[in-house]
Scaffold this motif. Sequence first.
Motif, mmCIF file in Angstrom:
data_model
loop_
_atom_site.group_PDB
_atom_site.id
_atom_site.type_symbol
_atom_site.label_atom_id
_atom_site.label_comp_id
_atom_site.label_asym_id
_atom_site.label_seq_id
_atom_site.Cartn_x
_atom_site.Cartn_y
_atom_site.Cartn_z
ATOM 1 N N SER A 1 2.486 10.868 -2.671
ATOM 2 C CA SER A 1 3.949 10.886 -2.571
ATOM 3 C C SER A 1 4.612 9.622 -3.105
ATOM 4 O O SER A 1 5.814 9.615 -3.372
ATOM 5 N N GLY A 2 3.857 8.538 -3.233
ATOM 6 C CA GLY A 2 4.443 7.256 -3.611
ATOM 7 C C GLY A 2 5.105 6.553 -2.434
ATOM 8 O O GLY A 2 5.680 5.477 -2.590
ATOM 9 N N LYS A 3 5.008 7.131 -1.251
ATOM 10 C CA LYS A 3 5.645 6.548 -0.068
ATOM 11 C C LYS A 3 4.873 5.319 0.405
ATOM 12 O O LYS A 3 3.648 5.320 0.464
ATOM 13 N N GLU A 4 5.623 4.290 0.763
ATOM 14 C CA GLU A 4 4.994 3.059 1.235
ATOM 15 C C GLU A 4 4.324 3.266 2.589
ATOM 16 O O GLU A 4 4.895 3.851 3.499
ATOM 17 N N ILE A 5 3.105 2.770 2.693
ATOM 18 C CA ILE A 5 2.375 2.793 3.953
ATOM 19 C C ILE A 5 2.482 1.444 4.651
ATOM 20 O O ILE A 5 2.690 1.368 5.859
ATOM 21 N N SER A 6 2.324 0.374 3.875
ATOM 22 C CA SER A 6 2.433 -0.968 4.435
ATOM 23 C C SER A 6 2.839 -1.942 3.340
ATOM 24 O O SER A 6 2.642 -1.692 2.148
ATOM 25 N N HIS A 7 3.441 -3.042 3.768
ATOM 26 C CA HIS A 7 3.862 -4.108 2.859
ATOM 27 C C HIS A 7 3.685 -5.413 3.627
ATOM 28 O O HIS A 7 4.254 -5.578 4.696
ATOM 29 N N GLN A 8 2.879 -6.303 3.108
ATOM 30 C CA GLN A 8 2.594 -7.504 3.871
ATOM 31 C C GLN A 8 2.366 -8.700 2.963
ATOM 32 O O GLN A 8 2.074 -8.560 1.782
ATOM 33 N N ARG A 9 2.508 -9.880 3.557
ATOM 34 C CA ARG A 9 2.226 -11.134 2.862
ATOM 35 C C ARG A 9 1.128 -11.874 3.609
ATOM 36 O O ARG A 9 1.201 -12.053 4.822
ATOM 37 N N GLU B 1 2.064 -11.430 7.694
ATOM 38 C CA GLU B 1 3.310 -10.874 8.228
ATOM 39 C C GLU B 1 3.610 -9.589 7.483
ATOM 40 O O GLU B 1 3.617 -9.568 6.243
ATOM 41 N N ASP B 2 3.834 -8.494 8.226
ATOM 42 C CA ASP B 2 4.121 -7.222 7.569
ATOM 43 C C ASP B 2 5.613 -6.951 7.539
ATOM 44 O O ASP B 2 6.421 -7.769 8.016
ATOM 45 N N SER B 3 6.000 -5.815 6.959
ATOM 46 C CA SER B 3 7.421 -5.512 6.747
ATOM 47 C C SER B 3 8.178 -5.277 8.047
ATOM 48 O O SER B 3 9.406 -5.294 8.048
ATOM 49 N N THR B 4 7.469 -5.078 9.151
ATOM 50 C CA THR B 4 8.127 -4.900 10.445
ATOM 51 C C THR B 4 8.348 -6.231 11.154
ATOM 52 O O THR B 4 8.963 -6.276 12.217
ATOM 53 N N GLY B 5 7.830 -7.320 10.575
ATOM 54 C CA GLY B 5 7.951 -8.634 11.196
ATOM 55 C C GLY B 5 6.767 -8.989 12.074
ATOM 56 O O GLY B 5 6.709 -10.082 12.633
ATOM 57 N N ARG B 6 5.805 -8.073 12.201
ATOM 58 C CA ARG B 6 4.617 -8.363 13.010
ATOM 59 C C ARG B 6 3.764 -9.415 12.318
ATOM 60 O O ARG B 6 3.526 -9.356 11.115
ATOM 61 N N ARG B 7 3.273 -10.380 13.084
ATOM 62 C CA ARG B 7 2.454 -11.455 12.554
ATOM 63 C C ARG B 7 1.104 -11.490 13.257
ATOM 64 O O ARG B 7 1.028 -11.261 14.459
ATOM 65 N N TYR B 8 0.074 -11.801 12.508
ATOM 66 C CA TYR B 8 -1.264 -11.914 13.100
ATOM 67 C C TYR B 8 -2.145 -12.743 12.176
ATOM 68 O O TYR B 8 -1.827 -12.949 10.994
ATOM 69 N N ASP B 9 -3.241 -13.239 12.734
ATOM 70 C CA ASP B 9 -4.210 -14.007 11.956
ATOM 71 C C ASP B 9 -5.253 -13.078 11.363
ATOM 72 O O ASP B 9 -5.662 -12.084 11.977
ATOM 73 N N MET B 10 -5.704 -13.424 10.165
ATOM 74 C CA MET B 10 -6.782 -12.693 9.514
ATOM 75 C C MET B 10 -7.819 -13.700 9.050
ATOM 76 O O MET B 10 -7.462 -14.742 8.483
ATOM 77 N N LEU B 11 -9.075 -13.426 9.331
ATOM 78 C CA LEU B 11 -10.159 -14.332 8.947
ATOM 79 C C LEU B 11 -11.066 -13.676 7.916
ATOM 80 O O LEU B 11 -11.358 -12.481 7.997
ATOM 81 N N ARG B 12 -11.506 -14.496 6.968
ATOM 82 C CA ARG B 12 -12.584 -14.135 6.062
ATOM 83 C C ARG B 12 -13.700 -15.152 6.267
ATOM 84 O O ARG B 12 -13.423 -16.335 6.495
ATOM 85 N N SER C 1 0.843 -1.187 0.000
ATOM 86 C CA SER C 1 0.000 0.000 0.000
ATOM 87 C C SER C 1 0.879 1.237 0.000
ATOM 88 O O SER C 1 1.864 1.301 0.739
ATOM 89 N N VAL C 2 0.533 2.207 -0.836
ATOM 90 C CA VAL C 2 1.312 3.441 -0.909
ATOM 91 C C VAL C 2 0.395 4.648 -0.806
ATOM 92 O O VAL C 2 -0.792 4.579 -1.147
ATOM 93 N N ASP C 3 0.966 5.761 -0.335
ATOM 94 C CA ASP C 3 0.293 7.049 -0.402
ATOM 95 C C ASP C 3 0.383 7.518 -1.856
ATOM 96 O O ASP C 3 1.488 7.707 -2.389
#
Length: 208
Positions: free
Chosen positions: A44-52, A68-79, A39-41
């Motif tokens: 400016s083209g600046k990155e807001i988030s990057h995740q897998r 897992e995001d670019s900071t190494g934070r991990r969490y579960d996501m449900l659909r 995700s980018v602004d």
Amino acid sequence: MSGARWCMVPVWMMAAVVQAAEPASKPVLHPGSWFELQSVDAYSGKEISHQREVFSGYRGLDYRFQVEDSTGRRYDMLRDGDYNLRLLDKKTGTVFSLDIFHWPLSSGQSHHLSYQLAGIPYEQDVTVGESETVTVPAGSFVAYPIRITGRWHHDGYSGPLAETDWYAPAIGHVVKQEYTDFSNKKNYRGNWVITQLQAYRLAGSAAP
């Protein structure tokens, strides 16, 4: 609305319309499939988030992802069973689904979306456009543009918002999202965020 929900979203390319696409069925994913998103602004083209997002399997009817995001934070996501994102209202403790997808998905569909978040009611309209070819860093995809219009709310203020999610049936995921909100006093653009699929892999193991 910014910050109240996960916002998938540089300048996007105009896409050619692809006529007579077949209605899309809800995705069947296999464990190990993953989707990398940035995700980018858009100003400016600046990155807001990057995740897998890695699909880990089904929990009942729910789709379960490990993120897992670019900071190494991990969490579960449900659909949920209709592939709609499950959200937690931290103020009330209520879990609800963001009712975007109605299956089979086809152009011309429309419905009203109503929910509450932190005690604030949200009323939005969802429409599905003609399928079109969308090019993102991960490749070119035939995708349905799902357009969401409504209002954002934050700290007592409110204003219009517009979002488009391009869902690609071939891979069972949104490949691009553009979110914009506007001032409630003057019609100028506030937040403008674009998310694009950077890479992906579809696993072909056992069915759910």
